[in-house]
Design an enzyme around this catalytic site. Structure first.
Site, PDB file in Angstrom:
ATOM      1  N   ASN A   2       0.815  -1.214   0.000  1.00 33.93           N
ATOM      2  CA  ASN A   2       0.000   0.000   0.000  1.00 33.93           C
ATOM      3  C   ASN A   2       0.851   1.267   0.000  1.00 33.93           C
ATOM      4  O   ASN A   2       0.335   2.363   0.139  1.00 33.93           O
ATOM      5  CB  ASN A   2      -0.912   0.028   1.240  1.00 33.93           C
ATOM      6  CG  ASN A   2      -1.957  -1.057   1.179  1.00 33.93           C
ATOM      7  OD1 ASN A   2      -2.400  -1.434   0.118  1.00 33.93           O
ATOM      8  ND2 ASN A   2      -2.322  -1.580   2.341  1.00 33.93           N
ATOM      9  N   HIS A   4       2.752   2.233   2.353  1.00 31.84           N
ATOM     10  CA  HIS A   4       2.831   2.779   3.706  1.00 31.84           C
ATOM     11  C   HIS A   4       4.167   2.374   4.309  1.00 31.84           C
ATOM     12  O   HIS A   4       4.744   1.360   3.952  1.00 31.84           O
ATOM     13  CB  HIS A   4       1.711   2.234   4.597  1.00 31.84           C
ATOM     14  CG  HIS A   4       0.350   2.626   4.143  1.00 31.84           C
ATOM     15  ND1 HIS A   4      -0.778   2.210   4.793  1.00 31.84           N
ATOM     16  CD2 HIS A   4      -0.089   3.397   3.124  1.00 31.84           C
ATOM     17  CE1 HIS A   4      -1.851   2.695   4.184  1.00 31.84           C
ATOM     18  NE2 HIS A   4      -1.445   3.419   3.163  1.00 31.84           N
ATOM     19  N   CYS A  39       2.229   7.355   7.194  1.00 37.60           N
ATOM     20  CA  CYS A  39       3.315   7.971   6.460  1.00 37.60           C
ATOM     21  C   CYS A  39       3.525   7.149   5.206  1.00 37.60           C
ATOM     22  O   CYS A  39       3.549   5.914   5.258  1.00 37.60           O
ATOM     23  CB  CYS A  39       4.578   7.975   7.325  1.00 37.60           C
ATOM     24  SG  CYS A  39       5.986   8.736   6.540  1.00 37.60           S
TER      25      CYS A  39
END
Length: 108
Positions: A2, A4, A39
């Site tokens: 993803n 991330h 983040c």
């Protein structure tokens, strides 16, 4: 998958901004992290670290030390505690707040 950032990366960023003097003479006793937002891999992150005040006057949102610039006071030398803030560099959105406690390394 993803895009991330893995939680272990956050720990590394927090430890990167620790004062070298503390890393050389102490070992990590505990770490507490409070995740505020995700983040992404392309985000540029600021890692801020400051010695935790004993009087409670300073909060993590007012951290000014960064990149290992925080230095423990003499009275905190045996078991210093630090506050940490990770934020997105471009817009200063808070990613993570944390707290670490350190203890003197045992002589070998």
């Amino acid at each position: 998958m993803n895009h991330h950032v893995n939680y272990v990366t956050y720990i590394g960023w927090v430890l990167e901004s620790m004062p070298q003097e503390t890393i050389d003479t102490h070992e990590l006793a505990s770490i507490t992290l409070d995740y505020r937002r995700e983040c992404l891999q392309d985000d540029v992150v600021d890692s801020l670290t400051s010695i935790e005040p004993t009087d409670g006057a300073e909060t993590v949102s007012k951290l000014t030390g960064t990149n290992g610039s925080a230095v423990a006071r003499k009275d905190d030398a045996d078991c210093p505690m630090f506050l940490h803030l990770l934020r997105v560099s471009c817009d200063e959105q808070e990613i993570n707040r944390g707290r670490t406690e350190w203890r003197k390394k045992h002589a070998r």
